[in-house]
Design an enzyme around this catalytic site. Structure first.
Site, PDB file in Angstrom:
ATOM      1  N   GLN A  98       0.849  -1.200   0.000  1.00  0.00           N
ATOM      2  CA  GLN A  98       0.000   0.000   0.000  1.00  0.00           C
ATOM      3  C   GLN A  98       0.886   1.252   0.000  1.00  0.00           C
ATOM      4  OE1 GLN A  98      -3.589  -0.718   2.929  1.00  0.00           O
ATOM      5  NE2 GLN A  98      -1.836  -1.935   3.636  1.00  0.00           N
TER       6      GLN A  98
ATOM      7  N   HIS B  52      -1.475   1.672  -4.192  1.00  0.00           N
ATOM      8  CA  HIS B  52      -1.866   3.078  -3.990  1.00  0.00           C
ATOM      9  C   HIS B  52      -0.974   4.046  -4.748  1.00  0.00           C
ATOM     10  CE1 HIS B  52      -3.996   1.836   0.006  1.00  0.00           C
ATOM     11  NE2 HIS B  52      -4.666   1.473  -1.069  1.00  0.00           N
TER      12      HIS B  52
HETATM   13  N1  APR Z   1       7.091  -2.716  11.960  1.00  0.00           N
HETATM   14  C1  APR Z   1       5.880  -3.239  11.624  1.00  0.00           C
HETATM   15  N2  APR Z   1       4.706  -2.587  11.786  1.00  0.00           N
HETATM   16  C2  APR Z   1       4.773  -1.347  12.322  1.00  0.00           C
HETATM   17  C3  APR Z   1       5.999  -0.735  12.700  1.00  0.00           C
HETATM   18  C4  APR Z   1       7.182  -1.477  12.504  1.00  0.00           C
HETATM   19  N3  APR Z   1       8.386  -0.964  12.855  1.00  0.00           N
HETATM   20  N4  APR Z   1       5.704   0.513  13.216  1.00  0.00           N
HETATM   21  C5  APR Z   1       4.364   0.651  13.134  1.00  0.00           C
HETATM   22  N5  APR Z   1       3.803  -0.457  12.606  1.00  0.00           N
HETATM   23  C6  APR Z   1       2.386  -0.727  12.338  1.00  0.00           C
HETATM   24  C7  APR Z   1       1.417   0.054  13.203  1.00  0.00           C
HETATM   25  O1  APR Z   1       1.165  -0.649  14.403  1.00  0.00           O
HETATM   26  C8  APR Z   1       0.174   0.078  12.300  1.00  0.00           C
HETATM   27  O2  APR Z   1      -0.619  -1.056  12.533  1.00  0.00           O
HETATM   28  O3  APR Z   1       2.131  -0.296  11.016  1.00  0.00           O
HETATM   29  C9  APR Z   1       0.739   0.028  10.890  1.00  0.00           C
HETATM   30  C10 APR Z   1       0.612   1.331  10.126  1.00  0.00           C
HETATM   31  O4  APR Z   1      -0.766   1.565   9.939  1.00  0.00           O
HETATM   32  P1  APR Z   1      -1.221   2.884   9.144  1.00  0.00           P
HETATM   33  O5  APR Z   1      -0.471   4.067   9.656  1.00  0.00           O
HETATM   34  O6  APR Z   1      -2.712   2.894   9.169  1.00  0.00           O
HETATM   35  O7  APR Z   1      -0.699   2.667   7.656  1.00  0.00           O
HETATM   36  P2  APR Z   1      -1.353   1.749   6.536  1.00  0.00           P
HETATM   37  O8  APR Z   1      -2.023   0.547   7.122  1.00  0.00           O
HETATM   38  O9  APR Z   1      -0.286   1.486   5.527  1.00  0.00           O
HETATM   39  O10 APR Z   1      -2.466   2.699   5.881  1.00  0.00           O
HETATM   40  C11 APR Z   1      -3.166   2.176   4.785  1.00  0.00           C
HETATM   41  O11 APR Z   1      -4.205   4.341   4.506  1.00  0.00           O
HETATM   42  O12 APR Z   1      -4.077   6.639   4.500  1.00  0.00           O
HETATM   43  C12 APR Z   1      -4.116   5.512   3.692  1.00  0.00           C
HETATM   44  O13 APR Z   1      -3.218   5.396   1.536  1.00  0.00           O
HETATM   45  C13 APR Z   1      -2.852   5.385   2.882  1.00  0.00           C
HETATM   46  O14 APR Z   1      -1.791   3.341   2.123  1.00  0.00           O
HETATM   47  C14 APR Z   1      -2.291   4.023   3.266  1.00  0.00           C
HETATM   48  C15 APR Z   1      -3.494   3.307   3.852  1.00  0.00           C
END
Ligand code: APR
Length: 256
Positions: free
Chosen positions: A107, A125
């Site tokens: 993503q 994305h």
């Molecule tokens: N290793 C693994 N996971 C991690 C780490 C790490 N070091 N640090 C944080 N995380 C986890 C967090 O706990 C969380 O569950 O990564 C996740 C990030 O979640 P989001 O910030 O919601 O990001 P994401 O899931 O990629 O968002 C999906 O939302 O805003 C839209 O287009 C955007 O592609 C994005 C989509």
């Protein structure tokens, strides 16, 4: 991280012939890139997602959005792939030598999977480094001046073909995902023996539905995450670890 969880993760990964790694922003957190929903540091705690990731906002006032995406691209260019990105590439390398297959469906709009050595990456994305015309969709290959510091506004270039504004090649809220990328990701999920979910909160559809789809078609699901997510309950194993710690450990365990 409990050794039982690691052992369970390893037993899932051993012998998997078709592996799909499904990643989100947490995959790049240990490279210094902010995630979106972290309560303290998430991008959506600093800017309003509707104001910076919607076509309506772009139509109303594109300059703050253009400046913001160029700044994020500039920060990404200064970041390095972490040990998790490199572990995925290593796994893919010897999977290919064994006649197996490992792909990445992300993503993320950064290029750290590719810079970490992954060769077969689907970007659901879009990408911070793809640009196209807002109206005629012609790809923009012109130079982009990445800001050294964040700026409030920056004028996007004009399309040489139709004169409309060049936009970031990313998917904004309410926009459809690129059909060819979706089709590639879906086909790989349907064929996967194992889906490894790393770094996603699992809250944004339709991407977040892919691991469950793979599971319906027989795949096992391993989640590597420091905290519980929307995808944890459906995972066969949800291993409390991180991208840059868990993936190298898993790949090392597979080689022993
Ligand atoms: N290793 C693994 N996971 C991690 C780490 C790490 N070091 N640090 C944080 N995380 C986890 C967090 O706990 C969380 O569950 O990564 C996740 C990030 O979640 P989001 O910030 O919601 O990001 P994401 O899931 O990629 O968002 C999906 O939302 O805003 C839209 O287009 C955007 O592609 C994005 C989509």
């Amino acid at each position: 991280m409990s050794s039982d969880q690691f052992a369970d993760a390893l037993s899932l990964a051993r012998g998997a012939g078709r592996v799909e790694i499904f990643t989100g922003a947490g995959m790049s957190a240990e490279s210094g890139l902010d995630t979106f929903r972290d309560a303290r540091t998430g991008l959506w705690t600093k800017v309003d997602p509707v104001a910076f990731a919607s076509l309506d906002s772009w139509a109303r006032d594109p300059e703050p959005m253009w400046a913001w995406y160029l700044w994020r691209a500039s920060v990404c260019r200064g970041a390095e792939p972490n040990a998790g990105h490199r572990a995925i590439a290593e796994w893919a390398g010897w999977a290919a030598r064994d006649g197996a297959h490992l792909g990445v469906t992300t993503q993320n709009i950064d290029d750290l999977h590719e810079r970490g050595g992954a060769r077969d990456v689907v970007h659901l994305h879009g990408s911070l480094f793809d640009y196209r015309c807002t109206i005629c969709s012609r790809p923009w290959r012109g130079g982009v001046d990445y800001p050294a510091e964040p700026v409030a506004r920056q004028a996007p270039p004009a399309c040489p073909l139709c004169g409309n504004l060049i936009r970031p090649g990313v998917v904004w809220f309410g926009e459809p995902l690129p059909q060819d990328e979706w089709d590639r990701a879906e086909a790989r999920m349907l064929a996967a023996d194992l889906v490894v979910v790393v770094g996603t909160s699992g809250v944004v559809q339709p991407a977040a539905g892919l691991p469950a789809l793979a599971k319906q078609f027989g795949a096992r699901v391993l989640e590597i995450s420091p905290e519980e997510t929307e995808l944890s309950r459906a995972a066969d194993v949800s291993w409390r670890s991180t991208a840059a710690q868990g993936l190298p450990e898993l790949v090392l365990g597979l080689t022993l």
